[in-house]
Scaffold this motif. Structure first.
Motif, short mmCIF file in Angstrom:
data_model
loop_
_atom_site.label_atom_id
_atom_site.label_comp_id
_atom_site.label_asym_id
_atom_site.label_seq_id
_atom_site.Cartn_x
_atom_site.Cartn_y
_atom_site.Cartn_z
N UNK A 191 0.81 -1.21 0.00
CA UNK A 191 0.00 0.00 0.00
C UNK A 191 0.85 1.27 0.00
N UNK A 192 2.17 1.13 -0.22
CA UNK A 192 3.03 2.32 -0.20
C UNK A 192 3.14 2.89 -1.61
N UNK A 193 2.94 4.19 -1.72
CA UNK A 193 3.13 4.86 -3.00
C UNK A 193 4.15 5.96 -2.81
N UNK A 194 5.20 5.96 -3.61
CA UNK A 194 6.17 7.05 -3.51
C UNK A 194 6.82 7.32 -4.85
N UNK A 196 8.04 3.75 7.07
CA UNK A 196 6.77 4.46 7.02
C UNK A 196 6.95 5.85 6.41
N UNK A 197 5.86 6.31 5.75
CA UNK A 197 5.94 7.54 4.96
C UNK A 197 6.28 8.76 5.80
N UNK A 254 9.90 9.65 5.71
CA UNK A 254 10.60 9.86 4.44
C UNK A 254 11.32 11.20 4.42
N UNK A 279 -4.23 2.56 1.93
CA UNK A 279 -3.10 3.45 2.18
C UNK A 279 -3.50 4.57 3.13
N UNK A 319 -1.08 7.07 9.86
CA UNK A 319 -0.60 8.02 8.86
C UNK A 319 -0.71 7.37 7.49
N UNK A 320 -0.99 8.19 6.45
CA UNK A 320 -1.06 7.60 5.10
C UNK A 320 0.30 7.08 4.66
N UNK A 321 0.29 5.94 3.95
CA UNK A 321 1.54 5.37 3.47
C UNK A 321 1.76 5.82 2.03
N UNK A 322 1.70 7.13 1.84
CA UNK A 322 1.74 7.66 0.49
C UNK A 322 2.43 9.01 0.55
#
Lengths: 48, 169, 266
Positions: free
Chosen positions: B128-131, B154-155, B158, C211, C217-220
């Motif tokens: 589910x990670x988008x980067x 975790x985002x 980052x 997400x 927290x959002x994973x984006x």
């Protein structure tokens, strides 16, 4: 852009469906308003 | 009790009953609802031979081997793990774009007596990670994350890692 | 002809009954009056239509051209900006249908029935979009157009629930019977909503977990989160604007039918 056909397909379908829904809703509302107006004026003319 | 109150209780009661029935049904069938089995589950309860099952897990880093034979589609073999056990998988065919070491995959196929899993289809399961590419690149360069060994951090961390990779914590 | 249920007046008197509906009930009654709703809806309309157009266009341009590509999915991640709002609206629309169902079953609001009849087709279209865009996303990423995992299957069930509702509410000559049956379907079908939401946590699925959650927290990355939120807002306004317009048309159509029937009786 990678995967262009898939992206284009998804966006085109979304825009298309929302356009069809909104245009048909607007047309239906206009037709309903006109029809109600026509029926109301006819009734008033009959009463008068 | 007015008619409306009675109807409200009736609707509430029916919803409660129907909800409970659904929960119990789903509980009863939960082993059929899962889409795949993890390697440790398969090894703990070996399926009947020649029964088609789905195996899910992460492709072990460094385990991917490709064999090219003339006149045949390329064949690959790799290990799939859930962190406890690993099962070797063999597959002949086209892998999805997202297939790589460290990626989660779901393979459809059957267990062979030797303990190997022969897959007829391999699907990639992304997390589910988008980067953006730059973030992934920065994370990799800072040494905080190697995509071959699983999920990124975790985002919320980052920014710290990419803006000031040397700051430490 | 005079016994036709269509002659049933859609007016405030329709809802008045000897029993005291209570405070929630009286608040509902205020806005359940189709005449009052019509005026409210007309005034509300521009505040739904314009944000819908501006936010949807801005969100889609942002998602298509300005947001970054994903590190592993590449540009295919842009399908998310239409798929995720469609999925949220599919569930939200059905929740609205279930609320209308309760209002119809308990308080017997005619307006709730009219609203349910108009929400149904729009919700079904959005659910269809969710399934279609998901399929177009799954093929290049997962390697399959469709899999029978818990998330995809429960959304497909939602689509059929919508279709059933659309058909059922129009299936009877007596609209109030159709409305009753459809309301029961809408309320019972609501069990599918928590199943859709939690399917990715309860069972292992091919579909990735959410997400964006209420708790974590959002994973984006924010550069992808913002266009997603703008798109979601825009599509939600569009959904509301379309339902609002259809509902207004439905009320006018009902009124026209009543006038015609009254004229035929006089």
């Amino acid at each position: 852009m990678t995967h262009l056909p898939f992206i284009a397909g998804a966006y085109a379908a979304t825009i298309g469906v929302f356009l069809i829904l909104s245009v048909s809703a607007a047309l239906r509302l206009r037709a309903a308003e006109r029809r109600l107006h026509a029926v109301e004026t006819r009734r008033e003319r009959v009463r008068a | 009790m007015t008619r409306k109150t009675r109807r409200l209780w009736l609707v509430g009661g029916c919803m409660l009953g129907f909800g409970t029935a659904t929960i119990l049904t789903l509980q009863a069938f939960s082993t059929d609802i899962v889409f795949f089995m993890a390697p440790s589950q398969i090894l703990a309860h070996p399926p009947a031979p020649n029964r088609t099952i789905r195996l899910g897990g992460m492709v072990v880093a460094g385990s991917l081997k490709e064999t090219h034979e003339a006149g045949k589609p390329p064949s690959v073999s790799f290990l799939v793990t859930d962190g406890q056990d690993a099962i070797p998988v063999r597959f002949t065919g086209v892998l999805p774009d997202l297939f790589r070491e460290g990626q989660s995959v779901v393979a459809l196929g059957e267990m062979r007596p030797g303990g190997a899993f022969i897959a007829s289809e391999v699907l990639a399961k992304h997390d589910e990670t988008y980067m953006p590419k730059e973030v992934a690149e920065a994370l990799r360069k800072s040494g905080r994350w190697d995509p071959r060994f699983g999920k990124p951090p975790s985002a919320s961390s980052w920014d710290d890692m990419t803006v000031a990779p040397s700051r430490g914590s | 002809m005079s016994a036709s249920p269509l002659a049933e007046p859609v007016s405030a008197q329709d809802h008045g009954s000897a029993t005291n509906p209570g405070r929630i009930g009286s608040l509902l009654h205020r806005y359940a009056n189709p005449g009052r709703f019509l005026r409210l809806s007309e005034r509300l309309s521009p505040f739904l239509v314009w944000p819908a157009i501006v936010l949807s266009v801005a969100g889609m341009v942002w998602g298509l051209f300005l947001s970054p590509a994903d590190w592993q999915q590449g540009d295919a991640v842009r399908i998310m900006y239409v798929h995720v709002p469609a999925a949220w609206l599919a569930s939200l629309g059905y929740a609205a249908l279930a609320v209308c169902g309760v209002l119809s079953l308990v308080w017997r609001h005619r307006l709730a029935d009219l609203a349910a009849a108009e929400i149904g087709p729009v919700g079904a279209s959005v659910t269809f979009l969710c399934l279609l865009s998901g399929s177009l996303w799954g093929r290049p990423m997962w390697g399959a157009w469709w899999v029978w995992d818990a998330r995809l299957t429960s959304v497909l069930v939602l689509f059929f629930l919508y279709l059933g509702h659309v058909a059922l509410i129009r299936a009877f000559d007596d609209p109030s019977r159709g409305a009753r049956a459809a309301a029961i379907l809408a309320v019972a079908g609501a069990v599918d909503l928590p199943i859709i939401k939690f399917s990715v946590q309860w069972w292992n699925t091919l579909h990735q977990p959410d997400s964006i959650t209420l708790t974590g927290a959002p994973t984006m990355s924010f550069s992808m989160l913002w266009p997603l939120l703008v798109c979601t807002l825009g599509f939600s306004f569009a959904f509301a604007a379309i339902v609002n317009t259809r509902l207004r048309a439905a009320i006018l159509e009902t009124r026209t039918r009543q006038l015609l029937l009254q004229g035929a009786r006089e």
